[in-house]
Design a protein around this motif. Structure first.
Motif: not given
Length: 271
Positions: A243-246, A259-264
């Protein structure tokens, strides 16, 4: 195409729940992890088949009260050297299921424009280099989810990997050449510098924000991320949950992600 009131659909929730559970149980359930496993799973030039399930949820954009979501299915298939092409290739497809505001209210969810690229591995030493063609198809199920244009261009990747870290960049440029005559011309450039720093047992911290430039209209946004994840191996498959907040530190134009939350969850097979 589905119209509804919020882009925070089950795909984002499912990605976070699965990723969180897998990270919590990885140490107890699976074999000991290594930095090599993390590098293989995170390296876009690793010549192994993979399937990445990723999600970008943007709860806030600049200059508008809106949210967006992009759930990505991203298979990768390696092709070995042959009599025609003497270097390995990596073929990657990205199939987005996107959510965007509907001009008349609510949100639209459906398939977006599908992107394909074929990277030729020109160097596999301490510094890996790859370059190749890309094409984006106007496959969106609603006008709000795509450009309505066929696009083509080039992709280039550079990667430097050691036991301690994985550094590199992925650059893609494309320009429209056909499609719906009533839709505007498209020319875009994306640059994804990435840094991944490894710790013990497959844990790592990461920053992989994609800088996006609309060359046709002069708009852009530059996100910087800071997150973490864990890779581990079970039998012949490397699993990698993260998970990586951007946050966008610079932008020009309305509607750009703030603001974006990137997860995978990435799965790498066979190597």
């Amino acid at each position: 195409m589905k119209r509804h009131n919020s882009p925070l659909d089950f795909t984002f929730c499912l990605t976070l729940i699965i990723g969180g559970l897998l990270i919590l149980h990885a140490n107890r359930t699976y074999a000991q992890s290594t930095a090599e496993d993390a590098n293989k799973s995170n390296n876009p030039l690793n010549p192994a088949a993979s399937l990445n399930i990723q999600n970008y949820y943007t709860p806030s954009v600049f200059g508008a009260s809106a949210q967006t979501n992009d759930f990505l299915l991203r298979p990768t298939v390696p092709v070995g050297p042959n009599g025609v092409i003497g270097v390995p290739e990596i073929f990657r497809a990205t199939v987005p299921i996107s959510t965007r505001p509907d001009p008349s209210g609510g949100y639209n969810t459906g398939i977006g424009d599908i992107n394909l690229f074929d990277i030729f591995l020109l160097s596999q030493g301490d510094m890996q280099l790859g370059v190749g063609p890309l094409v984006t198809m106007p496959s969106a199920t609603d006008p709000s989810l795509g450009t309505g244009k066929w696009q083509a261009g080039l992709a280039a990747v550079a990667v430097s990997a050691t036991k301690a870290r994985l550094l590199g960049a992925l650059i893609q440029w494309q320009h429209s050449f056909a499609g719906q005559s009533g839709r505007p011309t498209v020319q875009s450039l994306t640059a994804q510098p990435f840094g991944i720093f490894n710790f013990a047992d497959g844990w790592y911290v990461r920053s992989t924000g994609i800088w996006t430039f609309d060359l046709q209209h002069g708009t852009y946004y530059i996100p910087v991320g800071l997150g973490g994840g864990k890779a581990w191996k079970y039998e012949s498959v490397i699993y990698n949950a993260f998970i990586e907040p951007q946050y966008s530190v610079a932008h020009s134009g309305k509607g750009m992600p703030q603001f974006t939350i990137f997860a995978g969850l990435n799965m790498t097979f066979g190597k």
